[in-house]
Scaffold this motif. Structure first.
Motif, PDB file in Angstrom:
ATOM      1  N   TYR A  93       0.869  -1.196  -0.027  1.00 62.56           N
ATOM      2  CA  TYR A  93       0.316  -0.104  -0.112  1.00 62.56           C
ATOM      3  C   TYR A  93       0.693   1.213   0.184  1.00 62.56           C
ATOM      4  N   GLN A  94       0.683   2.182  -0.929  1.00 58.66           N
ATOM      5  CA  GLN A  94       1.547   3.435  -1.174  1.00 58.66           C
ATOM      6  C   GLN A  94       1.072   4.560  -0.363  1.00 58.66           C
ATOM      7  N   HIS A  95      -0.206   4.469   0.202  1.00 52.00           N
ATOM      8  CA  HIS A  95      -0.708   5.582   1.128  1.00 52.00           C
ATOM      9  C   HIS A  95      -1.404   5.108   2.196  1.00 52.00           C
ATOM     10  N   ARG A  96      -1.305   5.898   3.403  1.00 51.99           N
ATOM     11  CA  ARG A  96      -1.862   5.409   4.539  1.00 51.99           C
ATOM     12  C   ARG A  96      -2.351   6.749   5.295  1.00 51.99           C
ATOM     13  N   GLY A  97      -3.581   6.648   5.498  1.00 50.78           N
ATOM     14  CA  GLY A  97      -4.179   7.930   6.199  1.00 50.78           C
ATOM     15  C   GLY A  97      -4.801   7.327   7.584  1.00 50.78           C
ATOM     16  N   SER A  98      -5.022   7.966   8.595  1.00 51.13           N
ATOM     17  CA  SER A  98      -5.550   7.524   9.704  1.00 51.13           C
ATOM     18  C   SER A  98      -6.255   8.709  10.378  1.00 51.13           C
ATOM     19  N   GLY A  99      -7.047   8.437  11.618  1.00 49.39           N
ATOM     20  CA  GLY A  99      -7.528   9.440  12.210  1.00 49.39           C
ATOM     21  C   GLY A  99      -8.508   9.006  13.321  1.00 49.39           C
ATOM     22  N   VAL A 100      -9.345   9.636  14.137  1.00 44.49           N
ATOM     23  CA  VAL A 100     -10.017   9.299  15.413  1.00 44.49           C
ATOM     24  C   VAL A 100     -11.284   9.320  14.756  1.00 44.49           C
ATOM     25  N   PHE A 101     -12.105   8.374  15.788  1.00 47.46           N
ATOM     26  CA  PHE A 101     -13.458   8.311  15.385  1.00 47.46           C
ATOM     27  C   PHE A 101     -14.150   9.938  15.629  1.00 47.46           C
ATOM     28  N   GLY A 102     -15.028   9.920  14.463  1.00 45.99           N
ATOM     29  CA  GLY A 102     -15.427  11.456  14.396  1.00 45.99           C
ATOM     30  C   GLY A 102     -15.250  12.092  13.075  1.00 45.99           C
ATOM     31  N   ASP A 103     -13.964  11.656  12.461  1.00 44.39           N
ATOM     32  CA  ASP A 103     -13.581  12.040  11.277  1.00 44.39           C
ATOM     33  C   ASP A 103     -14.409  11.373  10.303  1.00 44.39           C
ATOM     34  N   GLN A 104     -14.279  12.352   9.206  1.00 42.85           N
ATOM     35  CA  GLN A 104     -14.744  11.840   7.667  1.00 42.85           C
ATOM     36  C   GLN A 104     -13.738  11.136   7.155  1.00 42.85           C
ATOM     37  N   ILE A 105     -13.873   9.932   6.688  1.00 41.98           N
ATOM     38  CA  ILE A 105     -13.051   9.045   5.969  1.00 41.98           C
ATOM     39  C   ILE A 105     -13.293   9.186   4.562  1.00 41.98           C
ATOM     40  N   GLU A 106     -12.485   9.660   3.522  1.00 40.41           N
ATOM     41  CA  GLU A 106     -12.624   9.446   2.196  1.00 40.41           C
ATOM     42  C   GLU A 106     -12.010   8.281   1.627  1.00 40.41           C
ATOM     43  N   VAL A 107     -12.753   7.295   0.938  1.00 41.92           N
ATOM     44  CA  VAL A 107     -12.312   6.072   0.323  1.00 41.92           C
ATOM     45  C   VAL A 107     -12.381   6.144  -0.964  1.00 41.92           C
ATOM     46  N   PRO A 108     -11.183   6.183  -1.776  1.00 42.83           N
ATOM     47  CA  PRO A 108     -11.167   6.130  -3.232  1.00 42.83           C
ATOM     48  C   PRO A 108     -11.972   4.679  -3.837  1.00 42.83           C
ATOM     49  N   VAL A 109     -12.957   4.795  -4.514  1.00 44.52           N
ATOM     50  CA  VAL A 109     -13.706   3.792  -5.111  1.00 44.52           C
ATOM     51  C   VAL A 109     -13.832   3.665  -6.680  1.00 44.52           C
ATOM     52  N   ALA A 110     -13.059   2.995  -7.125  1.00 37.82           N
ATOM     53  CA  ALA A 110     -12.883   3.142  -8.781  1.00 37.82           C
ATOM     54  C   ALA A 110     -12.609   4.648  -8.955  1.00 37.82           C
ATOM     55  N   ASP A 111     -13.496   5.202  -9.845  1.00 42.02           N
ATOM     56  CA  ASP A 111     -13.488   6.489 -10.190  1.00 42.02           C
ATOM     57  C   ASP A 111     -14.100   7.781  -9.339  1.00 42.02           C
ATOM     58  N   GLN A 112     -14.481   7.231  -8.054  1.00 41.48           N
ATOM     59  CA  GLN A 112     -15.336   7.860  -7.202  1.00 41.48           C
ATOM     60  C   GLN A 112     -14.733   7.921  -5.636  1.00 41.48           C
TER      61      GLN A 112
END
Length: 59
Positions: free
Chosen positions: A28-47
Motif C-alpha cells: 500500500y502506497q498511501h496511509r491515512g489515519s484518524g480518530v472516530f468522528g473524522d470523515q473518511i474518504e475512500v477512493p472507489v474506482a473513479d469516485q
C-alpha cells in the motif's frame, strides 16, 4: 492483502481508524489515519466514498 484496493482498519479499543490505499506490487502506497468522528474518504474506482466515523462505536 489479496489485491484489496482500499483497506480500512477500525480499532474499537482506541477509537482510531487507518485507511490503506493505492496498492502497487503488493504494497500500500498511501496511509491515512484518524480518530472516530473524522470523515473518511475512500477512493472507489473513479469516485470517492465518504464514511462518517462518528457512527463507529468504541468498546
Amino acid at each position: 492483502m489479496r489485491g484489496i484496493p482500499a483497506y480500512l482498519i477500525v480499532d474499537v479499543l482506541t477509537a482510531r481508524w487507518t485507511l490503506l490505499t493505492r496498492l502497487t506490487d503488493g504494497e500500500y502506497q498511501h496511509r491515512g489515519s484518524g480518530v472516530f468522528g473524522d470523515q473518511i474518504e475512500v477512493p472507489v474506482a473513479d469516485q470517492t466514498l465518504t464514511l462518517d466515523s462518528s457512527r463507529f462505536m468504541r468498546i
